[in-house]
Design a protein around this motif. Structure first.
Motif, PDB file in Angstrom:
ATOM      1  N   VAL A 118      -2.192  -1.348  11.153  1.00 11.78           N
ATOM      2  CA  VAL A 118      -1.525  -0.899  10.481  1.00 11.78           C
ATOM      3  C   VAL A 118      -1.383  -1.172   8.484  1.00 11.78           C
ATOM      4  CG1 VAL A 118       0.657   0.262  11.764  1.00 11.78           C
ATOM      5  CG2 VAL A 118       0.406  -1.978  11.218  1.00 11.78           C
ATOM      6  N   THR A 119      -1.369  -0.977   8.317  1.00  9.74           N
ATOM      7  CA  THR A 119      -1.522  -1.553   6.546  1.00  9.74           C
ATOM      8  C   THR A 119       0.087  -1.343   5.992  1.00  9.74           C
ATOM      9  OG1 THR A 119      -2.433   0.396   5.594  1.00  9.74           O
ATOM     10  CG2 THR A 119      -3.426  -1.476   6.656  1.00  9.74           C
ATOM     11  N   ALA A 120       0.206  -1.618   5.096  1.00  9.57           N
ATOM     12  CA  ALA A 120       1.593  -2.249   3.939  1.00  9.57           C
ATOM     13  C   ALA A 120       1.019  -1.723   2.561  1.00  9.57           C
ATOM     14  CB  ALA A 120       2.369  -2.861   3.952  1.00  9.57           C
ATOM     15  N   GLY A 121       1.281  -0.712   1.851  1.00 11.35           N
ATOM     16  CA  GLY A 121       1.450  -0.774   0.151  1.00 11.35           C
ATOM     17  C   GLY A 121       2.457   0.197  -0.322  1.00 11.35           C
ATOM     18  N   SER A 122       2.135  -0.203  -1.861  1.00 15.51           N
ATOM     19  CA  SER A 122       3.109  -0.110  -2.533  1.00 15.51           C
ATOM     20  C   SER A 122       2.560   1.325  -3.642  1.00 15.51           C
ATOM     21  CB  SER A 122       3.519  -0.603  -3.863  1.00 15.51           C
ATOM     22  OG  SER A 122       2.257  -1.215  -4.349  1.00 15.51           O
ATOM     23  N   ASP A 123       1.502   1.910  -3.466  1.00 14.03           N
ATOM     24  CA  ASP A 123       0.346   2.790  -4.457  1.00 14.03           C
ATOM     25  C   ASP A 123       1.000   2.639  -5.722  1.00 14.03           C
ATOM     26  OD1 ASP A 123      -1.000   4.721  -5.254  1.00 14.03           O
ATOM     27  OD2 ASP A 123      -0.287   6.933  -3.646  1.00 14.03           O
ATOM     28  N   TYR A 124       0.856   1.407  -6.224  1.00 14.58           N
ATOM     29  CA  TYR A 124       1.612   0.976  -7.385  1.00 14.58           C
ATOM     30  C   TYR A 124      -0.105   1.355  -8.738  1.00 14.58           C
ATOM     31  CZ  TYR A 124       1.909  -2.461 -11.637  1.00 14.58           C
ATOM     32  OH  TYR A 124       2.671  -2.676 -12.989  1.00 14.58           O
ATOM     33  N   HIS A 125       1.085   1.544  -9.957  1.00 16.55           N
ATOM     34  CA  HIS A 125       0.088   2.337 -11.068  1.00 16.55           C
ATOM     35  C   HIS A 125       0.882   2.415 -12.636  1.00 16.55           C
ATOM     36  CE1 HIS A 125      -1.682   5.690  -7.715  1.00 16.55           C
ATOM     37  NE2 HIS A 125      -2.255   5.996  -8.544  1.00 16.55           N
ATOM     38  N   GLY A 126       1.202   0.635 -12.023  1.00 16.01           N
ATOM     39  CA  GLY A 126       1.908   0.540 -13.417  1.00 16.01           C
ATOM     40  C   GLY A 126       3.210   1.666 -14.071  1.00 16.01           C
ATOM     41  N   ALA A 127       2.808   1.818 -15.879  1.00 12.59           N
ATOM     42  CA  ALA A 127       3.376   2.552 -15.947  1.00 12.59           C
ATOM     43  C   ALA A 127       3.563   4.184 -15.730  1.00 12.59           C
ATOM     44  CB  ALA A 127       3.196   2.768 -17.983  1.00 12.59           C
ATOM     45  N   MET A 128       1.807   4.564 -15.260  1.00  9.44           N
ATOM     46  CA  MET A 128       2.676   5.812 -15.294  1.00  9.44           C
ATOM     47  C   MET A 128       2.856   6.190 -13.282  1.00  9.44           C
ATOM     48  SD  MET A 128      -0.516   7.292 -15.627  1.00  9.44           S
ATOM     49  CE  MET A 128      -2.144   7.493 -16.621  1.00  9.44           C
ATOM     50  N   ARG A 129       3.381   5.242 -12.714  1.00 13.05           N
ATOM     51  CA  ARG A 129       4.656   5.690 -11.860  1.00 13.05           C
ATOM     52  C   ARG A 129       5.860   4.435 -11.516  1.00 13.05           C
ATOM     53  NH1 ARG A 129       0.791   7.395  -6.620  1.00 13.05           N
ATOM     54  NH2 ARG A 129       0.171   9.298  -7.303  1.00 13.05           N
ATOM     55  N   PRO A 130       6.352   4.402 -12.284  1.00 14.42           N
ATOM     56  CA  PRO A 130       7.714   3.115 -12.312  1.00 14.42           C
ATOM     57  C   PRO A 130       8.398   2.770 -11.260  1.00 14.42           C
ATOM     58  CG  PRO A 130       8.099   4.482 -14.092  1.00 14.42           C
ATOM     59  CD  PRO A 130       6.578   5.097 -14.243  1.00 14.42           C
ATOM     60  N   TYR A 131       8.781   3.972 -11.014  1.00 14.25           N
ATOM     61  CA  TYR A 131       9.444   3.736  -9.719  1.00 14.25           C
ATOM     62  C   TYR A 131       8.656   3.114  -8.670  1.00 14.25           C
ATOM     63  CZ  TYR A 131       6.643   8.028  -8.190  1.00 14.25           C
ATOM     64  OH  TYR A 131       5.988   8.681  -8.467  1.00 14.25           O
ATOM     65  N   ALA A 132       7.160   2.874  -8.547  1.00 19.67           N
ATOM     66  CA  ALA A 132       6.816   2.388  -7.550  1.00 19.67           C
ATOM     67  C   ALA A 132       5.744   0.859  -8.136  1.00 19.67           C
ATOM     68  CB  ALA A 132       5.904   3.580  -6.915  1.00 19.67           C
ATOM     69  N   ALA A 133       6.812   0.210  -7.407  1.00 22.36           N
ATOM     70  CA  ALA A 133       6.321  -1.886  -7.955  1.00 22.36           C
ATOM     71  C   ALA A 133       5.498  -1.964  -7.362  1.00 22.36           C
ATOM     72  CB  ALA A 133       7.955  -2.090  -8.806  1.00 22.36           C
ATOM     73  N   ILE A 134       5.136  -2.395  -7.438  1.00 27.09           N
ATOM     74  CA  ILE A 134       4.625  -4.165  -6.905  1.00 27.09           C
ATOM     75  C   ILE A 134       4.828  -4.834  -5.531  1.00 27.09           C
ATOM     76  CG2 ILE A 134       2.972  -6.368  -6.181  1.00 27.09           C
ATOM     77  CD1 ILE A 134       1.567  -5.535  -9.363  1.00 27.09           C
ATOM     78  N   ALA A 135       4.890  -4.191  -4.290  1.00 18.04           N
ATOM     79  CA  ALA A 135       5.518  -5.231  -3.307  1.00 18.04           C
ATOM     80  C   ALA A 135       6.391  -4.152  -2.990  1.00 18.04           C
ATOM     81  CB  ALA A 135       5.300  -6.611  -2.908  1.00 18.04           C
ATOM     82  N   CYS A 136       7.088  -2.807  -4.122  1.00 17.14           N
ATOM     83  CA  CYS A 136       8.227  -2.521  -3.568  1.00 17.14           C
ATOM     84  C   CYS A 136       8.578  -2.209  -1.913  1.00 17.14           C
ATOM     85  CB  CYS A 136       8.442  -1.319  -4.072  1.00 17.14           C
ATOM     86  SG  CYS A 136       6.993   0.062  -3.623  1.00 17.14           S
ATOM     87  N   SER A 187      -1.335  -7.356  12.112  1.00 17.11           N
ATOM     88  CA  SER A 187      -2.730  -6.581  11.712  1.00 17.11           C
ATOM     89  C   SER A 187      -3.320  -6.858  10.027  1.00 17.11           C
ATOM     90  CB  SER A 187      -2.019  -4.797  11.435  1.00 17.11           C
ATOM     91  OG  SER A 187      -1.677  -4.368  12.104  1.00 17.11           O
ATOM     92  N   VAL A 188      -2.363  -7.559   9.790  1.00 19.55           N
ATOM     93  CA  VAL A 188      -2.174  -8.743   8.878  1.00 19.55           C
ATOM     94  C   VAL A 188      -2.760  -9.270   8.630  1.00 19.55           C
ATOM     95  CG1 VAL A 188      -0.960  -9.436   6.568  1.00 19.55           C
ATOM     96  CG2 VAL A 188      -0.541  -7.500   7.222  1.00 19.55           C
ATOM     97  N   LYS A 189      -3.090 -10.164  10.076  1.00 22.55           N
ATOM     98  CA  LYS A 189      -3.457 -11.857  10.449  1.00 22.55           C
ATOM     99  C   LYS A 189      -5.350 -11.189  10.474  1.00 22.55           C
ATOM    100  CE  LYS A 189      -3.302 -15.329  13.427  1.00 22.55           C
ATOM    101  NZ  LYS A 189      -3.259 -15.923  14.940  1.00 22.55           N
ATOM    102  N   ILE A 190      -5.736 -10.308  10.852  1.00 18.79           N
ATOM    103  CA  ILE A 190      -6.648  -9.665  11.533  1.00 18.79           C
ATOM    104  C   ILE A 190      -7.826  -9.832  10.068  1.00 18.79           C
ATOM    105  CG2 ILE A 190      -8.486  -8.114  12.228  1.00 18.79           C
ATOM    106  CD1 ILE A 190      -6.358  -7.804  14.956  1.00 18.79           C
ATOM    107  N   LEU A 191      -6.711  -8.543   9.214  1.00 12.42           N
ATOM    108  CA  LEU A 191      -7.349  -8.362   8.077  1.00 12.42           C
ATOM    109  C   LEU A 191      -7.950  -9.836   7.367  1.00 12.42           C
ATOM    110  CD1 LEU A 191      -5.387  -5.493   7.205  1.00 12.42           C
ATOM    111  CD2 LEU A 191      -8.261  -5.126   7.594  1.00 12.42           C
ATOM    112  N   ALA A 192      -6.751 -10.287   7.260  1.00 15.08           N
ATOM    113  CA  ALA A 192      -7.537 -11.753   6.071  1.00 15.08           C
ATOM    114  C   ALA A 192      -8.150 -12.415   6.868  1.00 15.08           C
ATOM    115  CB  ALA A 192      -5.450 -12.587   6.167  1.00 15.08           C
ATOM    116  N   GLU A 193      -8.113 -12.318   8.255  1.00 13.03           N
ATOM    117  CA  GLU A 193      -9.546 -13.287   8.714  1.00 13.03           C
ATOM    118  C   GLU A 193     -10.402 -12.819   8.960  1.00 13.03           C
ATOM    119  OE1 GLU A 193      -7.697 -14.196  12.738  1.00 13.03           O
ATOM    120  OE2 GLU A 193      -6.544 -15.811  12.298  1.00 13.03           O
ATOM    121  N   LYS A 194     -10.523 -11.724   8.767  1.00 12.05           N
ATOM    122  CA  LYS A 194     -11.874 -10.842   9.089  1.00 12.05           C
ATOM    123  C   LYS A 194     -12.413 -10.320   7.661  1.00 12.05           C
ATOM    124  CE  LYS A 194     -14.341  -7.686  12.278  1.00 12.05           C
ATOM    125  NZ  LYS A 194     -13.969  -6.675  12.945  1.00 12.05           N
ATOM    126  N   TYR A 195     -11.179 -10.311   6.528  1.00 14.58           N
ATOM    127  CA  TYR A 195     -12.097  -9.357   5.320  1.00 14.58           C
ATOM    128  C   TYR A 195     -11.774 -10.313   4.157  1.00 14.58           C
ATOM    129  CZ  TYR A 195     -12.636  -5.787   8.904  1.00 14.58           C
ATOM    130  OH  TYR A 195     -13.067  -4.944   9.895  1.00 14.58           O
TER     131      TYR A 195
END
Length: 276
Positions: free
Chosen positions: A237-255, A266-274
């Motif tokens: 599983v992963t996590a993301g904000s779908d950040y677009h900057g001013a295009m979507r001001p309601y979706a901040a980085i790491a919101c 999952s993040v540990k596996i992603l970081a180690e492998k990719y």
């Protein structure tokens, strides 16, 4: 904190890759990924900045694929210098430009006077898309804001909507796998299906490796559901904000700040492998 779903000026965001990665570093993110639509033009700058700032980084992309409604496949850890991948991206870029020309033609048929040059100026040399048409419509006074432009003209129900060529899910997943990456189903809540788990099972057979379970539009119940589907199917599983900057001001980085043991694993596996 992590953010594995962000868009830059290479597609429909308003921040450069360097600006995004710099913000990620200031926020103290453990892992980040810029995932522009159907292009990896942002990756060299993002990689260079991540290395300079000593930030763990995943190369990324978000493919729009054929399906009833919206279905997006995120790709992580791909080889950005693979020649077959570069050829595919060039083809997708060409199809986006062709689509913009067709949208402008339809817009003009509806009596709105905008030109290709009006739209191209907003792209600032990057991949053209509907948001750039929307900005031209706003500038000319045909729409009040981005939401208005998309609702009235550019969404599927809009009067000037034009479909574009897309990969099928298998093609996107295969390319991600062939170039050393991990394919992940983006924001499953937005996928139009009567049985999301059956669809995930079908995509897994094609090579799907994960689900974006943690996403701002997902309720806690949604997150629990998608984590369960991932576990039952042996996916990350992963996590993301779908950040677009001013295009979507309601979706901040790491919101998207929610987490859980399986996401951390999952993040540990992603970081180690990719990660770079």
């Amino acid at each position: 904190m992590i953010d594995l779903h962000m868009h830059s000026t290479a597609s429909d965001g308003t921040d450069t890759p360097q600006e995004i990665i710099t913000k990620c570093r200031k926020l103290g993110l453990k892992l980040s990924a810029v995932t522009d639509h159907d292009t990896m033009d942002s990756q060299p700058e993002a990689i260079r900045t991540a290395r300079e700032l000593k930030l763990r980084y995943l190369t990324g992309v978000e493919f729009s694929v054929r399906h009833i409604g919206e279905l997006h496949i995120l790709g992580y850890g791909m080889d950005t210098e693979d020649q077959e991948l570069i050829a595919m991206m060039n083809d997708l870029r060409s199809s986006r430009v062709e689509r913009v020309h067709e949208i402008i033609r339809v817009v003009q048929e509806h009596g709105m006077k905008i030109s290709f040059e009006d739209v191209e100026r907003f792209a600032k040399g990057n991949t053209l898309g509907r948001p750039h048409v929307a900005l031209a419509l706003i500038e000319k006074g045909y729409a009040s804001d981005l939401q208005d432009a998309f609702t009235r003209y550019l969404n599927e129900e809009g009067s000037c909507y034009v479909q574009r060529r897309k990969l099928n899910p298998g093609q996107a997943i295969e390319m991600i796998r062939k170039t050393g990456g991990l394919p992940v189903l983006a924001h499953p809540k937005f996928v139009r299906t009567d049985d999301i788990e059956a669809l995930v099972t079908e995509l897994k057979e094609m090579g799907l490796g994960g689900i974006e379970a943690y996403y701002p539009a997902h309720s806690d119940a949604d997150v629990e559901r998608y984590v369960g589907i991932a576990r039952r199917n042996g996916l990350l599983v992963t996590a993301g904000s779908d950040y677009h900057g001013a295009m979507r001001p309601y979706a901040a980085i790491a919101c998207e700040k929610r987490t859980g043991p399986f996401l951390e694993e999952s993040v540990k596996i992603l970081a180690e492998k990719y990660a770079i």
